[in-house]
Design a protein around this motif. Structure first.
Motif, PDB file in Angstrom:
ATOM      1  N   LYS A 296       6.550   2.414  10.880  1.00 26.46           N
ATOM      2  CA  LYS A 296       5.462   2.723  12.166  1.00 26.46           C
ATOM      3  C   LYS A 296       5.900   3.903  12.687  1.00 26.46           C
ATOM      4  O   LYS A 296       4.818   4.328  13.024  1.00 26.46           O
ATOM      5  CB  LYS A 296       4.984   0.967  12.787  1.00 26.46           C
ATOM      6  CG  LYS A 296       4.678   0.112  12.199  1.00 26.46           C
ATOM      7  CD  LYS A 296       4.484  -0.576  12.730  1.00 26.46           C
ATOM      8  CE  LYS A 296       3.790  -2.070  11.996  1.00 26.46           C
ATOM      9  NZ  LYS A 296       3.900  -3.442  13.164  1.00 26.46           N
ATOM     10  N   ASN A 297       7.078   4.321  12.958  1.00 27.48           N
ATOM     11  CA  ASN A 297       7.368   4.561  14.441  1.00 27.48           C
ATOM     12  C   ASN A 297       7.817   5.928  14.208  1.00 27.48           C
ATOM     13  O   ASN A 297       8.953   6.912  14.903  1.00 27.48           O
ATOM     14  CB  ASN A 297       7.682   3.989  15.521  1.00 27.48           C
ATOM     15  CG  ASN A 297       6.406   3.131  16.027  1.00 27.48           C
ATOM     16  OD1 ASN A 297       4.811   3.163  16.364  1.00 27.48           O
ATOM     17  ND2 ASN A 297       6.652   1.974  16.603  1.00 27.48           N
ATOM     18  N   GLY A 298       8.453   5.740  13.042  1.00 28.79           N
ATOM     19  CA  GLY A 298       9.113   6.979  12.772  1.00 28.79           C
ATOM     20  C   GLY A 298       8.753   8.363  12.216  1.00 28.79           C
ATOM     21  O   GLY A 298       7.662   8.998  11.545  1.00 28.79           O
ATOM     22  N   ASN A 299       9.829   9.116  11.915  1.00 30.82           N
ATOM     23  CA  ASN A 299       9.803  10.780  11.168  1.00 30.82           C
ATOM     24  C   ASN A 299       8.337  10.571  10.334  1.00 30.82           C
ATOM     25  O   ASN A 299       7.372  11.283  10.161  1.00 30.82           O
ATOM     26  CB  ASN A 299      10.399  10.864  11.086  1.00 30.82           C
ATOM     27  CG  ASN A 299      11.420  10.885  11.626  1.00 30.82           C
ATOM     28  OD1 ASN A 299      11.691  11.473  13.363  1.00 30.82           O
ATOM     29  ND2 ASN A 299      13.180  11.466  11.603  1.00 30.82           N
ATOM     30  N   LEU A 300       8.757   9.999   8.989  1.00 27.49           N
ATOM     31  CA  LEU A 300       7.716  10.269   7.899  1.00 27.49           C
ATOM     32  C   LEU A 300       6.350   9.060   8.388  1.00 27.49           C
ATOM     33  O   LEU A 300       5.925  10.470   8.046  1.00 27.49           O
ATOM     34  CB  LEU A 300       8.347   9.034   7.173  1.00 27.49           C
ATOM     35  CG  LEU A 300       9.850   9.183   6.566  1.00 27.49           C
ATOM     36  CD1 LEU A 300      10.586   8.506   5.540  1.00 27.49           C
ATOM     37  CD2 LEU A 300       9.882  10.921   6.252  1.00 27.49           C
ATOM     38  N   SER A 301       6.213   8.026   8.877  1.00 28.40           N
ATOM     39  CA  SER A 301       4.149   7.746   9.357  1.00 28.40           C
ATOM     40  C   SER A 301       4.043   8.873  10.255  1.00 28.40           C
ATOM     41  O   SER A 301       2.901   9.150  10.314  1.00 28.40           O
ATOM     42  CB  SER A 301       5.107   6.372   9.988  1.00 28.40           C
ATOM     43  OG  SER A 301       5.124   7.192  11.399  1.00 28.40           O
ATOM     44  N   PHE A 308      -2.554   6.382   6.608  1.00 29.45           N
ATOM     45  CA  PHE A 308      -1.114   6.114   5.480  1.00 29.45           C
ATOM     46  C   PHE A 308      -0.173   5.405   5.986  1.00 29.45           C
ATOM     47  O   PHE A 308      -0.198   5.358   7.338  1.00 29.45           O
ATOM     48  CB  PHE A 308      -0.337   7.584   5.217  1.00 29.45           C
ATOM     49  CG  PHE A 308      -1.272   8.302   4.066  1.00 29.45           C
ATOM     50  CD1 PHE A 308      -1.516   8.276   2.594  1.00 29.45           C
ATOM     51  CD2 PHE A 308      -1.781   9.132   4.737  1.00 29.45           C
ATOM     52  CE1 PHE A 308      -2.213   9.091   1.496  1.00 29.45           C
ATOM     53  CE2 PHE A 308      -3.247  10.503   3.559  1.00 29.45           C
ATOM     54  CZ  PHE A 308      -2.983  10.197   2.744  1.00 29.45           C
ATOM     55  N   GLU A 309      -0.293   4.267   5.343  1.00 27.21           N
ATOM     56  CA  GLU A 309       0.839   3.540   5.703  1.00 27.21           C
ATOM     57  C   GLU A 309       2.513   3.396   5.055  1.00 27.21           C
ATOM     58  O   GLU A 309       1.940   2.916   3.702  1.00 27.21           O
ATOM     59  CB  GLU A 309       0.378   1.960   6.218  1.00 27.21           C
ATOM     60  CG  GLU A 309      -0.213   0.876   6.796  1.00 27.21           C
ATOM     61  CD  GLU A 309      -0.663   0.217   7.301  1.00 27.21           C
ATOM     62  OE1 GLU A 309      -0.400  -0.874   6.460  1.00 27.21           O
ATOM     63  OE2 GLU A 309      -1.951  -0.119   7.736  1.00 27.21           O
ATOM     64  N   ILE A 310       2.950   3.021   5.189  1.00 27.90           N
ATOM     65  CA  ILE A 310       4.465   3.746   4.546  1.00 27.90           C
ATOM     66  C   ILE A 310       5.294   2.249   4.881  1.00 27.90           C
ATOM     67  O   ILE A 310       5.309   1.946   6.194  1.00 27.90           O
ATOM     68  CB  ILE A 310       5.610   4.525   5.403  1.00 27.90           C
ATOM     69  CG1 ILE A 310       4.715   5.464   4.939  1.00 27.90           C
ATOM     70  CG2 ILE A 310       6.435   4.955   4.066  1.00 27.90           C
ATOM     71  CD1 ILE A 310       5.780   7.150   5.128  1.00 27.90           C
ATOM     72  N   TRP A 311       5.783   1.630   3.321  1.00 25.73           N
ATOM     73  CA  TRP A 311       6.117   0.309   3.688  1.00 25.73           C
ATOM     74  C   TRP A 311       7.457   0.820   2.517  1.00 25.73           C
ATOM     75  O   TRP A 311       7.737   0.943   1.296  1.00 25.73           O
ATOM     76  CB  TRP A 311       5.766  -0.952   2.852  1.00 25.73           C
ATOM     77  CG  TRP A 311       3.956  -0.948   3.891  1.00 25.73           C
ATOM     78  CD1 TRP A 311       3.463  -0.715   3.779  1.00 25.73           C
ATOM     79  CD2 TRP A 311       4.230  -2.281   4.623  1.00 25.73           C
ATOM     80  NE1 TRP A 311       2.064  -0.978   4.631  1.00 25.73           N
ATOM     81  CE2 TRP A 311       2.306  -2.398   5.020  1.00 25.73           C
ATOM     82  CE3 TRP A 311       5.363  -3.308   4.757  1.00 25.73           C
ATOM     83  CZ2 TRP A 311       2.177  -3.092   5.846  1.00 25.73           C
ATOM     84  CZ3 TRP A 311       4.532  -4.344   5.999  1.00 25.73           C
ATOM     85  CH2 TRP A 311       3.490  -3.830   6.713  1.00 25.73           C
ATOM     86  N   LEU A 402       6.022  12.520  -0.409  1.00 27.03           N
ATOM     87  CA  LEU A 402       5.256  12.063   0.880  1.00 27.03           C
ATOM     88  C   LEU A 402       3.944  13.289   0.393  1.00 27.03           C
ATOM     89  O   LEU A 402       2.619  13.292   0.944  1.00 27.03           O
ATOM     90  CB  LEU A 402       5.867  12.280   1.943  1.00 27.03           C
ATOM     91  CG  LEU A 402       5.962  10.279   2.241  1.00 27.03           C
ATOM     92  CD1 LEU A 402       7.323   9.883   1.409  1.00 27.03           C
ATOM     93  CD2 LEU A 402       7.125  10.537   3.688  1.00 27.03           C
ATOM     94  N   LYS A 403       4.737  14.307   0.598  1.00 25.21           N
ATOM     95  CA  LYS A 403       3.614  16.004   0.357  1.00 25.21           C
ATOM     96  C   LYS A 403       2.574  15.805  -0.028  1.00 25.21           C
ATOM     97  O   LYS A 403       1.706  16.143   0.201  1.00 25.21           O
ATOM     98  CB  LYS A 403       5.278  17.089   0.474  1.00 25.21           C
ATOM     99  CG  LYS A 403       4.418  18.179   0.624  1.00 25.21           C
ATOM    100  CD  LYS A 403       5.106  19.278   0.518  1.00 25.21           C
ATOM    101  CE  LYS A 403       4.055  20.881   0.995  1.00 25.21           C
ATOM    102  NZ  LYS A 403       3.025  21.171  -0.095  1.00 25.21           N
ATOM    103  N   GLN A 429      15.994   9.443   7.139  1.00 20.29           N
ATOM    104  CA  GLN A 429      14.530  10.475   7.533  1.00 20.29           C
ATOM    105  C   GLN A 429      14.201  10.282   7.952  1.00 20.29           C
ATOM    106  O   GLN A 429      13.753  10.971   8.377  1.00 20.29           O
ATOM    107  CB  GLN A 429      14.499  11.121   5.812  1.00 20.29           C
ATOM    108  CG  GLN A 429      15.790  11.974   4.760  1.00 20.29           C
ATOM    109  CD  GLN A 429      14.963  11.964   3.572  1.00 20.29           C
ATOM    110  OE1 GLN A 429      13.904  13.330   3.921  1.00 20.29           O
ATOM    111  NE2 GLN A 429      15.374  11.988   2.710  1.00 20.29           N
ATOM    112  N   ASP A 430      13.979   8.499   8.245  1.00 18.51           N
ATOM    113  CA  ASP A 430      12.762   7.854   9.579  1.00 18.51           C
ATOM    114  C   ASP A 430      13.507   8.160  10.591  1.00 18.51           C
ATOM    115  O   ASP A 430      12.630   7.860  11.659  1.00 18.51           O
ATOM    116  CB  ASP A 430      12.177   7.024   9.084  1.00 18.51           C
ATOM    117  CG  ASP A 430      10.743   6.619  10.073  1.00 18.51           C
ATOM    118  OD1 ASP A 430      10.057   7.250   9.364  1.00 18.51           O
ATOM    119  OD2 ASP A 430      11.244   5.503  10.378  1.00 18.51           O
TER     120      ASP A 430
END
Length: 433
Positions: A296-301, A308-311, A402-403, A429-430
């Motif tokens: 939810k709160n990292g670099n990727l999100s 977008f949501e990342i799981w 992701l890009k 990375q996150d």
């Protein structure tokens, strides 16, 4: 020897591969100052849910005032994660000392111990120097010949769901795999058997009767909180709109099974100081990253934005695919993107085929610094095996995947899965700590 040198020496042992047998580990632990037989052990084997179940048990015990040790594998970011005391990884300094101790012990051996044997011995050595009330040991890939299976003071052996995995080492049928996993039952005072295939249940009953060990079996004689009770007791975490059940840190209805197994295990110990209140606190505060973890709160999100949501999930077999399928089927109006990488020896085709009807696109990744199945190899075989027109892309890394998703789609949910090694790279990375 400092931490970096110690870890390098240990990882150089990976070239020795995997060795199923107890000769080396028995030889190693004879040199441990305090007999490992004196440590009170909860031993956990299975195919899926081992880590989450251990996390629930560990959290419950700590909330009941117990000092715990926890040994699991693999790690996600730091090797120190494999050996925990009271929920926290031991220090790099402690790791380097214990590995150096092992290095000294084996310097004149004709046959060097493997990576996992040394890691297990280092954990035993660390736990022998730290006064703990209970030690939780998670097996590696097996059970009967797993390096953890030399301990004798087992308060309880726990068997989480067994399914097809590591067939090249454990056998080609569920029966053969179960026999290997159930090998941890020796020296156990009690057995807790979670939700299982009927073949596994039958074998466990036979073994329990033969060894005269009390068997606590899910759905049969658990005289404690069953799944319905847990669902009721934690109803505030059941989202009726989406028919999803999730604890604050662990998502998905399959975690009800893992939490139930943990509760059954803790209560099987028969300790008077284990209260319902502390069991509740332990379940609600249990954490185990990369098990359908919402980043939810990292670099990727932050990069992907609010649409977008990342799981993230480390699952890599068909049973794990079924768990993911049950979750993403409830996202019917969402674009779902599968971002996946798998290690050599795994079966990405069955895994992906099981999910493909619910996907908008598939992105295949390499796994840095590991022996992975090449993305183009997976892509070519999938196209032969799966009659689907969805987009299948081979990406150089997670950022490129992701890009492409961000630039090609307005919104959706990303499920990154296939390997705990890939999950560890994603968490790095996150910015996960």
């Amino acid at each position: 020897m400092d931490y970096e040198k110690a870890i390098k020496w240990l990882y150089d042992r990976q070239d020795l591969g995997i060795k199923l047998g107890l000769e080396n580990i028995k030889k190693l632990i004879k040199s441990i100052p305090k007999a490992i037989d004196q440590l009170p052990i909860i031993h956990v084997a299975g195919t899926n849910g081992k880590g989450s179940t251990c996390a629930f048990i560990d959290s419950i015990l700590r909330h009941c005032g117990k000092k715990t040790g926890l040994f699991t594998s693999p790690h996600l970011i730091s090797f120190c994660e494999r050996i925990r005391v009271n929920g926290k990884p031991i220090s790099e300094r402690e790791i380097s000392k214990r590995i150096n101790d092992i290095k000294t012990l084996v310097k004149d051996w004709n046959e060097e111990p493997t990576f996992f044997e040394i890691t297990t011995a280092a954990a035993f050595l660390a736990f022998s120097r730290i006064e703990s009330d209970i030690i939780l040991l998670e097996t590696g890939l097996g059970g009967r010949f797993d390096a953890t299976n030399v301990v004798k003071n087992k308060l309880c052996s726990v068997i989480t769901p067994i399914s097809m995995d590591h067939m090249n080492f454990l056998g080609s049928t569920i029966e053969k795999i179960a026999k290997e996993k159930l090998g941890i039952l020796k020296n156990s005072k009690k057995i807790v058997l979670s939700k299982q295939h009927s073949v596994v249940r039958k074998l466990a009953r036979v073994e329990a009767k033969r060894m005269k060990i009390e068997l606590l079996e899910e759905g049969s004689n658990w005289k404690i909180r069953e799944k319905d009770f847990i669902k009721k007791n934690f109803s505030m975490f059941f989202e009726k709109a989406n028919y999803n059940f999730n604890f604050p840190e662990l998502f998905g209805e399959h975690q009800i099974d893992n939490a139930s197994t943990a509760v059954a295990t803790v209560l099987s110990l028969g300790r008077k100081d284990i209260s319902d209140k502390n069991i509740d606190k332990g379940i609600l505060s249990a954490k185990w990253p990369a098990r359908m973890q919402n980043l939810k709160n990292g670099n990727l999100s932050s990069y992907m934005g609010k649409n977008f949501e990342i799981w993230l999930d480390g699952g890599h077999n068909l049973e794990a695919s079924n768990i993911i399928k049950n979750i993403i089927e409830k996202w019917k109006k969402e674009n779902v993107f599968l971002v996946i990488g798998m290690m050599i020896g795994k079966d990405p085709y069955s895994f992906i085929k099981n999910l493909v009807e619910n996907l908008s696109a598939i992105f295949l990744l390499p796994i840095p610094d590991h022996q992975y199945i090449r993305p183009y190899e997976i892509k070519n075989n999938i196209k032969k095996d799966i009659n689907s027109k969805i987009s299948i892309e081979c990406s150089l890394d997670i950022k490129e995947a992701l890009k492409i998703i961000k630039e090609s789609y307005p919104s959706g949910k990303l499920v990154i899965c296939g390997s705990l090694y890939l999950a560890g790279e994603v968490l790095k990375q996150d910015g996960f700590k």
